[in-house]
Design a protein around this motif. Structure first.
Motif, PDB file in Angstrom:
ATOM      1  N   SER A 177      27.777 -11.380 172.762  1.00 13.57           N
ATOM      2  CA  SER A 177      27.623 -11.381 174.470  1.00 13.57           C
ATOM      3  C   SER A 177      28.699 -10.493 174.941  1.00 13.57           C
ATOM      4  O   SER A 177      28.359  -9.967 176.186  1.00 13.57           O
ATOM      5  N   LEU A 179      23.617 -15.232 174.710  1.00 10.95           N
ATOM      6  CA  LEU A 179      24.012 -16.330 175.494  1.00 10.95           C
ATOM      7  C   LEU A 179      22.997 -17.706 175.461  1.00 10.95           C
ATOM      8  O   LEU A 179      23.420 -18.566 175.580  1.00 10.95           O
ATOM      9  N   ARG A 216      29.894 -20.066 179.914  1.00 17.80           N
ATOM     10  CA  ARG A 216      28.703 -19.209 179.524  1.00 17.80           C
ATOM     11  C   ARG A 216      27.843 -19.046 180.764  1.00 17.80           C
ATOM     12  O   ARG A 216      27.158 -18.333 181.152  1.00 17.80           O
ATOM     13  N   TYR A 226      28.555 -15.592 171.042  1.00 21.98           N
ATOM     14  CA  TYR A 226      29.535 -15.194 172.115  1.00 21.98           C
ATOM     15  C   TYR A 226      30.034 -13.920 171.894  1.00 21.98           C
ATOM     16  O   TYR A 226      30.500 -12.959 172.698  1.00 21.98           O
ATOM     17  N   SER A 254      34.512 -18.679 175.933  1.00 23.50           N
ATOM     18  CA  SER A 254      33.732 -19.529 175.049  1.00 23.50           C
ATOM     19  C   SER A 254      34.020 -19.303 173.764  1.00 23.50           C
ATOM     20  O   SER A 254      33.908 -20.310 172.758  1.00 23.50           O
ATOM     21  N   PRO A 265      32.497 -14.223 178.085  1.00 28.82           N
ATOM     22  CA  PRO A 265      32.151 -14.973 176.969  1.00 28.82           C
ATOM     23  C   PRO A 265      33.315 -15.206 175.781  1.00 28.82           C
ATOM     24  O   PRO A 265      33.095 -15.810 174.991  1.00 28.82           O
ATOM     25  N   CYS A 267      27.406 -20.301 167.023  1.00 25.39           N
ATOM     26  CA  CYS A 267      27.539 -20.151 168.542  1.00 25.39           C
ATOM     27  C   CYS A 267      28.891 -19.127 168.632  1.00 25.39           C
ATOM     28  O   CYS A 267      28.805 -18.321 169.737  1.00 25.39           O
TER      29      CYS A 267
END
Length: 405
Positions: free
Chosen positions: A279, A305, A215, A276, A369, A366, A272
């Motif tokens: 993103s 993010l 990130r 992502y 992540s 991303p 989360c």
């Protein structure tokens, strides 16, 4: 009294956080001025970001380990002042080496601030996701204000006006004093055995840290070059560059609050993952979308993010409950700063090709992540005790509540 402490200290900590993170944002905001006034190449200019990140990356886990062993609330005002002094001196003179030294000094101040501030905020929030999101919001507002403050200070002058940028540090240091007085005051009932912290989950913590690194690579890469890239895309409009950088930082403020709210309804890991995924598409839009759509994608990228930002801090503290200072130093500090180590590579690639070519690989980062979050569990912990919050002046464990705030 505990409620008074919570409602007083979290807002003060949030504003103090803003005053420190102004200086993280100021590094990126100063890059176009260094390029224009000193005629630096992309690679040389990105070395300034590297200087701010390198010592900060190494120092933050060290400060985190130290604050786990010896609480050092005095670091809050001292590190705030150090952050401001470094940036204030960075524009003086024409020496590139001295510029790197001053920016590195600011980076050390930022490194010293974040682990201890995360520990104090954890105590004040009593494990609340929403309260921690407000603390993180302060930092994001600081980031967002940085390009505006830099433009106001030196936009119509020269880099020799950077000493004006010391003002937020003076304000931030002053605001920490009532917080420290509030928590340093002894209270009855704090001398008992602290609540159980649970076992550390180092495997999950390492995976989380890698996700935050990826990130950081995306965010730091964009924040370093987005002003220059937006200026290019709008045929030389410096205003467009300032607006793009402001949106990149401002979206983080919205994302942090949204993340805390979503974590009250869904678990943090799931939120989360969604962020992502968003993103990936948003970063692609920043680099390839035409005209004003680019700015919309900048705001979406920032929100995507930053929704995970405060959630990753509390996740790290819950994965590593016996060392919350270290966890804060890594998730709020080291892994955030380490993205700056990639900026010189992007700068070299941009010098040899183009900014668009250099930024294009950020689209897939991303996704890394997201893949790591697919392997992470949502931590569970007992509800916080009903006793008073522990004091900053002694080593005690905060509650590690992971349910609704």
């Amino acid at each position: 009294m505990g409620r008074v402490r919570n409602t007083t200290s979290i807002p003060l900590l949030a504003v103090g956080h803003a005053c420190v993170d102004v200086y993280q944002g100021a590094v990126a905001a100063l890059i176009p001025y260094f390029v224009a006034e000193r005629h630096y190449t992309y690679a040389i200019a990105s070395g300034i970001v590297l200087a701010a990140s390198l010592l900060s990356s190494v120092a933050q886990p060290v400060f985190g380990a130290l604050t786990d062993r010896w609480p050092m609330p005095w670091l809050l005002p001292v590190s705030t002042l150090l952050s401001g002094v470094g940036i204030a001196l960075s524009g003086l003179g024409d020496s590139y080496a001295l510029t790197l030294v001053f920016v590195a000094i600011s980076g050390i101040g930022v490194a010293a601030y974040h682990p201890e501030s995360a520990r104090v905020a954890r105590l004040a929030s009593r494990g609340s996701h929403r309260a921690m999101s407000w603390f993180s919001l302060g930092g994001n507002i600081g980031f967002a204000l940085a390009p505006l403050l830099v433009a106001a200070a030196i936009g119509h002058g020269s880099l020799r006006w950077t000493p004006v940028l010391a003002l937020p540090a003076l304000v931030g240091a002053a605001l920490t004093v009532p917080v420290l007085q509030l928590y340093a005051r002894p209270r009855g009932g704090t001398g008992g055995t602290p609540p159980s912290r649970g076992a550390d989950d180092m495997t999950s913590f390492v995976k989380l840290s890698l996700a935050v690194v990826f990130r950081s690579i995306v965010f730091t890469g964009l924040s370093t070059f987005i002003a220059l890239y937006a200026t290019q895309r709008t045929e030389g409009s410096a205003t467009a560059g300032t607006v793009a950088l402001f949106l990149l930082f401002l979206g983080g403020a919205v994302g942090s609050v949204l993340g805390g709210a979503l974590a009250d309804r869904y678990d943090r890991v799931r939120v989360c993952r969604w962020s992502y995924l968003l993103s990936i598409a948003a970063v692609a839009g920043v680099i390839h979308a035409p005209g004003p759509a680019m700015l919309v994608c900048v705001a979406l990228t920032s929100a995507g993010l930053y929704v995970p930002f405060s959630l990753q801090v509390t996740l790290g503290q819950d994965y590593l409950p016996s060392r919350i200072g270290t966890a804060g130093g890594v998730t709020l500090g080291l892994t955030v700063s380490v993205g700056g180590l990639v900026s010189p590579l992007l700068g070299h690639l941009a010098d040899s090709t183009s900014l668009r070519t250099a930024l294009t690989p950020l689209i897939v980062v991303p996704a890394l992540s997201w893949l790591l979050f697919r392997t992470l569990p949502e931590p569970t912990a007992p509800a916080p005790g009903s006793g008073p919050a522990p004091t900053v002046g002694r080593k005690a464990a905060p509650s590690t509540r992971v349910g609704n705030s």
